[in-house]
Motif scaffolding. Structure first.
Motif: not given
Length: 114
Positions: A45-47, A51, A92, A95-98, A100
């Motif tokens: 999970n890259r988001t 973290n 969290l 959600t998708i984090t773009k 990074q």
């Protein structure tokens, strides 16, 4: 991001998780052993991968219990993570984090406090 940068971020993340735990297992309180910084939600999970809130410091034994959903899994989840933290991470994780970038993630890890 390069493989070298990913490895550096993984190490920085692990060290920060252990530092915030006081260099002891958050489940057993043991400090005179090899400690693992483990992800609550997996590294895929890259988001959440870097973290710091998605990490906990456990001994190898408790890390394996948690990862493999063995008997202590629920106790670790309840005692170390707690329901509020788990809920925040679940939200969290959806959600998708773009885009990074290394510097932003590094600064986020360096400046994280609980």
């Amino acid at each position: 991001m390069t493989r070298t940068e990913i490895k550096k971020l993984d190490k920085l993340w692990a060290d920060k998780v252990k530092e915030l735990a006081g260099w002891k297992c958050e489940y057993s309180g043991v400090s005179n052993c090899v400690l693992n910084a483990c992800h609550i939600y997996g590294r895929r999970n890259r988001t959440l991968r870097w973290n710091v809130e998605n990490g906990m410091c456990l001994t190898y034994r408790w890390h394996m219990e948690y990862d493999h959903h063995l008997p202590a899994h629920e106790d670790i989840r309840r005692e170390v993570i707690g329901e509020e933290r788990l809920k925040r991470l679940q939200d969290l994780a959806r959600t998708i984090t773009k885009n990074q970038d290394y510097e932003t993630i590094r600064n986020d890890i360096d400046n994280f406090t609980r």
